[in-house]
Write a protein that holds these residues in place. Structure first.
Motif, mmCIF file in Angstrom:
data_model
loop_
_atom_site.group_PDB
_atom_site.id
_atom_site.type_symbol
_atom_site.label_atom_id
_atom_site.label_comp_id
_atom_site.label_asym_id
_atom_site.label_seq_id
_atom_site.Cartn_x
_atom_site.Cartn_y
_atom_site.Cartn_z
ATOM 1 N N LYS A 290 -3.133 1.181 -0.963
ATOM 2 C CA LYS A 290 -3.756 1.631 -1.351
ATOM 3 C C LYS A 290 -4.395 3.053 -0.779
ATOM 4 O O LYS A 290 -5.497 3.678 -1.839
ATOM 5 C CB LYS A 290 -5.097 1.265 0.885
ATOM 6 C CG LYS A 290 -5.048 -0.506 0.972
ATOM 7 C CD LYS A 290 -5.391 -0.118 2.237
ATOM 8 C CE LYS A 290 -5.221 -2.288 2.349
ATOM 9 N NZ LYS A 290 -5.308 -1.953 3.751
ATOM 10 N N VAL A 291 -3.214 4.066 -1.245
ATOM 11 C CA VAL A 291 -3.642 5.136 -0.839
ATOM 12 C C VAL A 291 -3.887 5.846 -3.335
ATOM 13 O O VAL A 291 -2.877 5.150 -3.460
ATOM 14 C CB VAL A 291 -2.196 5.929 -0.485
ATOM 15 C CG1 VAL A 291 -2.672 7.563 -1.039
ATOM 16 C CG2 VAL A 291 -1.729 5.634 0.749
ATOM 17 N N SER A 292 -4.970 6.253 -3.649
ATOM 18 C CA SER A 292 -4.709 6.656 -5.170
ATOM 19 C C SER A 292 -3.837 6.852 -5.256
ATOM 20 O O SER A 292 -3.624 6.557 -6.927
ATOM 21 C CB SER A 292 -6.670 7.528 -5.530
ATOM 22 O OG SER A 292 -5.943 8.774 -4.630
ATOM 23 N N THR A 293 -2.636 7.708 -5.128
ATOM 24 C CA THR A 293 -1.812 7.978 -5.703
ATOM 25 C C THR A 293 -0.418 7.013 -5.946
ATOM 26 O O THR A 293 0.977 7.552 -6.510
ATOM 27 C CB THR A 293 -0.936 9.465 -5.306
ATOM 28 O OG1 THR A 293 -1.354 9.343 -3.364
ATOM 29 C CG2 THR A 293 -2.659 10.226 -5.938
ATOM 30 N N TRP A 294 -0.794 6.136 -5.460
ATOM 31 C CA TRP A 294 0.387 5.121 -5.539
ATOM 32 C C TRP A 294 0.764 4.692 -6.943
ATOM 33 O O TRP A 294 2.367 4.627 -7.635
ATOM 34 C CB TRP A 294 0.425 4.135 -4.478
ATOM 35 C CG TRP A 294 1.501 3.335 -4.561
ATOM 36 C CD1 TRP A 294 1.739 1.689 -6.195
ATOM 37 C CD2 TRP A 294 2.501 2.873 -4.362
ATOM 38 N NE1 TRP A 294 2.766 1.329 -4.983
ATOM 39 C CE2 TRP A 294 3.397 1.859 -4.432
ATOM 40 C CE3 TRP A 294 2.745 3.625 -3.264
ATOM 41 C CZ2 TRP A 294 4.672 1.524 -4.116
ATOM 42 C CZ3 TRP A 294 4.656 3.570 -3.089
ATOM 43 C CH2 TRP A 294 5.371 2.653 -3.280
#
Length: 409
Positions: A290-294
């Motif tokens: 869910k983290v944008s940078t994943w």
């Protein structure tokens, strides 16, 4: 080339190599201007940077005094009249470049020569020069760079430019020769100027060396982890050493709250960093997805560009703590204990299962012990006393609670 710049340049014409100042195109009051160091009749050329400096310091009138950056240029060090290598324009030697292949160096050098030659022609109204550039639109293609001539029609265009230059360049150079005046200055003053330029150069080199040394020192002190993809993504590899084993996982913080690689309170752990990377390439059903940078990390892992580097702040060792706690407070490395407890607290906060708080409610003396060891307020005068086996067993239970959160151990 910055707007409003005044540049010292070296120019090769029929009579040799000379130095002057060039103010490439700039805008003022809505109009475009360009200029060279000159008087009402000619562009002024000098046999050396030293001669040029002497002339400027004499305060003789010239066309550049009205330039918006003249005062700034005039107040610069003596080296302001010394051109850098890229500001050498071999005008008379342009045909030789076209006799060779259109390499990166040849194309970029010719583009700069054309730029200055055209500017000289326009500023001095040298007819042969202005007509030459106006009549051969193919000359402008050198501004497109080396890649343009690497295409299918590149060599034919390079040859077309060569033919135009071969036929007309002598007339171009002659028309410029008619618009220049070589200025001679007193030799004694030139010698003094040379000494001052040398001193200014030495000062520049000294400052350059100091700056380079400072940058080198900063680079040596810099943390290599700061340049990794993990730092850019804000997601960190975590290594946990406990009960004789080590596992790897990932963690970040969102709004100051920990988020682990995992789901529903289970932390996904791996026995090696390679297994972690391999798993990352194919899985995104977890909280970190869910983290944008994943996705950035996942793409790097798929491309084989990602390596696991664990920063020392993200390496947690529980090794020997149970044994040391049993020996007494003086035997315990409180920094090691504080970091280990930080990890357990993060895991509990992320899981939101209240297990850690429940344990301390059931074992208040263990909470008092940890607060005392870590210097936390609220110990109510509590001081650990022998025997310390109960504290060691209590810490071991906390370790077991953490291990139960691991997917593999």
């Amino acid at each position: 080339m910055s707007e409003n710049a005044i540049l010292p340049v070296k120019v090769s014409l029929t009579e040799g190599d000379f130095y002057t100042l060039w103010a490439p195109l700039w805008k003022e009051h809505g109009a475009e201007w360009q200029a060279f160091l000159g008087d009402d009749d000619n562009v002024l050329l000098f046999r050396s940077p030293e001669d040029l400096l002497v002339f400027l310091e004499e305060g003789s009138p010239h066309d550049l005094t009205s330039h918006p950056k003249w005062k700034s240029f005039e107040s610069g060090p003596a080296t302001r009249v010394v051109p850098v290598e890229k500001d050498y324009y071999d005008v008379i030697g342009a045909p030789a470049l076209l006799a060779e292949r259109p390499s990166y160096v040849n194309v970029s050098t010719l583009a700069r020569i054309f730029r200055l030659t055209r500017s000289l022609g326009e500023v001095t109204s040298a007819t042969e020069t202005t007509v030459f550039f106006a009549s051969h639109s193919v000359l402008g293609n050198v501004e497109r760079g080396y890649d343009h001539f690497a295409e299918d029609r590149g060599m034919s265009e390079w040859s077309a430019i060569g033919r135009a230059v071969l036929t007309n360049w002598s007339k171009v150079v002659s028309s410029l020769d008619e618009q220049i005046r070589i200025v001679d200055v007193d030799d004694a003053r030139t010698a003094d100027a040379a000494a001052r330029i040398a001193a200014a150069r030495e000062e520049v080199e000294k400052k350059k060396a100091e700056t380079e040394a400072r940058r080198k020192e900063e680079a040596e002190q810099a943390d290599p982890y700061d340049t990794t993809a993990w730092t850019a993504a804000g997601i960190d590899p975590v290594k946990i050493s406990l009960q004789g084993k080590s596992v790897y996982t990932l963690r970040t913080y969102v709004d100051r709250q920990p988020v682990f690689l995992g789901k529903f309170g289970e932390i996904y752990t791996f026995n090696s960093s390679k297994l972690l990377l391999r798993w990352m390439t194919e899985n995104d059903d977890h909280d970190l997805a869910k983290v944008s940078t994943w996705e950035d990390l996942q793409l790097s892992a798929n491309a084989g560009e990602l390596e696991v580097m664990v920063h020392q702040d993200n390496a947690y060792s529980f090794t020997g703590l149970v044994h040391d706690i049993g020996r007494g407070p003086e035997a315990v490395d409180t920094d090691q204990m504080a970091r280990a407890y930080e990890l357990m607290a993060d895991a509990a906060d992320w899981a939101q299962d209240d297990s850690l708080n429940s344990y301390f409610l059931a074992n208040p003396r263990m909470q008092d012990y940890i607060s005392y060891m870590l210097g936390a307020p609220g110990t109510s005068g509590y001081v650990p006393s022998e025997p310390f086996n109960d504290h060691a067993e209590g810490w071991k239970e906390l370790e077991e609670m953490l291990v139960k959160r691991f997917s593999k151990f």
